[in-house]
Design a protein around this motif. Structure first.
Motif, PDB file in Angstrom:
ATOM      1  N   VAL A   1      27.304  41.337  47.321  1.00 35.52           N
ATOM      2  CA  VAL A   1      28.631  41.879  47.622  1.00 35.52           C
ATOM      3  C   VAL A   1      29.429  41.929  46.320  1.00 35.52           C
ATOM      4  N   PRO A   2      30.041  43.064  45.982  1.00 35.04           N
ATOM      5  CA  PRO A   2      30.780  43.153  44.707  1.00 35.04           C
ATOM      6  C   PRO A   2      31.927  42.156  44.649  1.00 35.04           C
ATOM      7  N   THR A   3      32.140  41.600  43.480  1.00 35.21           N
ATOM      8  CA  THR A   3      33.230  40.660  43.280  1.00 35.21           C
ATOM      9  C   THR A   3      34.443  41.382  42.701  1.00 35.21           C
ATOM     10  N   ARG A   4      35.535  40.681  42.672  1.00 32.53           N
ATOM     11  CA  ARG A   4      36.753  41.244  42.079  1.00 32.53           C
ATOM     12  C   ARG A   4      36.519  41.596  40.611  1.00 32.53           C
ATOM     13  N   SER A   5      35.838  40.722  39.878  1.00 36.38           N
ATOM     14  CA  SER A   5      35.590  40.972  38.450  1.00 36.38           C
ATOM     15  C   SER A   5      34.686  42.184  38.246  1.00 36.38           C
ATOM     16  N   PHE A   6      33.756  42.436  39.169  1.00 41.72           N
ATOM     17  CA  PHE A   6      32.907  43.631  39.100  1.00 41.72           C
ATOM     18  C   PHE A   6      33.776  44.883  39.071  1.00 41.72           C
ATOM     19  N   PHE A   7      34.762  44.928  39.973  1.00 44.21           N
ATOM     20  CA  PHE A   7      35.620  46.102  40.060  1.00 44.21           C
ATOM     21  C   PHE A   7      36.593  46.176  38.890  1.00 44.21           C
ATOM     22  N   ILE A   8      37.257  45.064  38.585  1.00 45.50           N
ATOM     23  CA  ILE A   8      38.280  45.061  37.543  1.00 45.50           C
ATOM     24  C   ILE A   8      37.680  45.403  36.184  1.00 45.50           C
ATOM     25  N   LYS A   9      36.473  44.933  35.901  1.00 45.20           N
ATOM     26  CA  LYS A   9      35.819  45.232  34.627  1.00 45.20           C
ATOM     27  C   LYS A   9      35.664  46.737  34.442  1.00 45.20           C
ATOM     28  N   ARG A  10      35.283  47.435  35.482  1.00 41.21           N
ATOM     29  CA  ARG A  10      35.133  48.893  35.397  1.00 41.21           C
ATOM     30  C   ARG A  10      36.488  49.591  35.347  1.00 41.21           C
ATOM     31  N   LEU A  11      37.464  49.040  36.064  1.00 44.51           N
ATOM     32  CA  LEU A  11      38.804  49.625  36.017  1.00 44.51           C
ATOM     33  C   LEU A  11      39.392  49.507  34.614  1.00 44.51           C
ATOM     34  N   ARG A  12      39.125  48.394  33.947  1.00 45.02           N
ATOM     35  CA  ARG A  12      39.630  48.158  32.589  1.00 45.02           C
ATOM     36  C   ARG A  12      39.065  49.158  31.571  1.00 45.02           C
ATOM     37  N   SER A  13      37.911  49.729  31.853  1.00 39.24           N
ATOM     38  CA  SER A  13      37.336  50.699  30.911  1.00 39.24           C
ATOM     39  C   SER A  13      38.106  52.012  30.917  1.00 39.24           C
ATOM     40  N   PHE A  14      38.995  52.188  31.902  1.00 43.30           N
ATOM     41  CA  PHE A  14      39.798  53.406  31.983  1.00 43.30           C
ATOM     42  C   PHE A  14      41.287  53.161  31.750  1.00 43.30           C
ATOM     43  N   PHE A  15      41.774  51.999  32.170  1.00 46.05           N
ATOM     44  CA  PHE A  15      43.205  51.776  32.162  1.00 46.05           C
ATOM     45  C   PHE A  15      43.566  50.449  31.507  1.00 46.05           C
ATOM     46  N   PRO A  16      44.782  50.338  30.988  1.00 41.53           N
ATOM     47  CA  PRO A  16      45.243  49.078  30.368  1.00 41.53           C
ATOM     48  C   PRO A  16      45.513  48.016  31.425  1.00 41.53           C
ATOM     49  N   PRO A  17      45.796  46.782  31.000  1.00 44.88           N
ATOM     50  CA  PRO A  17      45.970  45.661  31.947  1.00 44.88           C
ATOM     51  C   PRO A  17      47.082  45.836  32.969  1.00 44.88           C
TER      52      PRO A  17
END
Length: 330
Positions: free
Chosen positions: A255-271
């Motif tokens: 099951v995907p974790t929060r860090s799995f998603f956030i890591k990919r989101l960070r590759s596109f957008f700032p914090p």
């Protein structure tokens, strides 16, 4: 009048010891709130117990003890966190000290907290709402991808944005101790139609009885082919893990974790774009399209008061509601 005795249908039950009753009651009380909330509230209770022992105060919370606790803790942590601690204390101590709520609402406690907030607080940095243009940017990047984890990220992103999901409803927390399999969305609950898809959300923050909610995402959301991207992920998922129960699975079968998603989101957008940005962005987008506030509230599974607070604290959503719907009561 028929006074004949009626045979009891209840089976013969053995009495419990007092220790067994106390243990069972403690277990029931601890499960009255969410796992993550329980951990936070437990930390608040431990801090309070440490405080009273350090200062030789009685454990029973009074307005004076709570006001001293506020000034002491505000010296070490943010007063906003102390305010959350007080909520945790009321929840944890109320079964044993019925007057704790009255002490929490006392004038001296409120004024002490207000003073600490003015003396110690720092400006709050709120996450920015994701926009439809941001979604288009991500989709353009993954236009030709066939990688399973990329397809999963896209499906999660679109589902969270257009169905106003909290990220925690679609992913596991990074902390193993607060993961709850009862909240995992099942593949068997998915329903597919030519113009939409849906599934059952087993539970969410406002659903304490695990009654579940039916989630529907329309196939074309303001020009975005959400159904197409969900089906791409679903075909990949079913080919890799046809017998697995969870709907959302990474290429490793987890099951995907929060860090799995956030890591990919960070590759596109700032914090300043984070998990909360999806829910805020979806609500803002609906408001900009003229959707009535009560419909946004229902779609996001907010309780009435919680939604009003969310609007006041979210400048993007508040502005969208004011300009898209001038008659709004907010």
């Amino acid at each position: 009048m028929n006074l004949s005795p009626v045979n009891a249908r209840q089976p013969l039950r053995q009495p419990w010891s007092r220790e067994q009753l106390i243990r069972a009651r403690a277990l029931a009380l601890s499960n009255s709130i969410d796992l993550s909330t329980r951990k936070c509230y437990g930390s608040a209770c431990n801090s309070y117990l440490t405080f009273v022992r350090l200062h030789n105060f009685p454990v029973e919370p009074t307005s004076e003890t709570l006001s001293f606790f506020i000034v002491f803790m505000s010296h070490h942590i943010s007063p906003r966190s102390v305010r959350t601690y007080l909520s945790g204390l009321v929840n944890q101590l109320l079964p044993f000290f019925p007057n704790v709520r009255e002490a929490r609402e006392s004038h001296i406690v409120k004024k002490t907290l207000q003073g600490c907030l003015k003396l110690k607080s720092k400006p709050t940095s709120r996450k920015q709402a994701l926009s439809s243009a941001d979604i288009s940017l991500v989709l353009a990047h993954f236009d030709t991808t066939s990688d399973h984890d990329d397809l999963l990220f896209i499906a999660l992103l679109l589902t969270a944005f257009y169905a106003l999901h909290r990220l925690g409803e679609l992913t596991f927390p990074d902390d193993n101790s607060i993961r709850d399999w009862r909240k995992v969305i099942r593949r068997s609950s998915v329903s597919l139609h030519h113009d939409r898809y849906g599934f059952t959300l087993p539970a969410h923050k406002a659903d304490r009885q695990f009654e579940g909610s039916s989630i529907v995402v329309w196939g074309e959301q303001f020009g975005c082919p959400t159904l197409k991207h969900f089906l791409s992920y679903l075909h990949s998922r079913d080919a890799k893990f046809p017998l697995a129960s969870p709907l959302w699975l990474t290429s490793s079968g987890m099951v995907p974790t929060r860090s799995f998603f956030i890591k990919r989101l960070r590759s596109f957008f700032p914090p300043h774009i984070a998990g909360q940005s999806l829910r805020a962005g979806g609500a803002t987008m609906l408001a900009e399209k003229g959707t009535a506030p009560y419909l946004i509230q229902a779609a996001g599974r907010w309780s009435s008061e919680a939604f009003r607070i969310y609007v006041r604290k979210n400048p993007f959503l508040l502005q969208a509601l004011l300009f898209a719907n001038p008659s709004s009561s907010f």
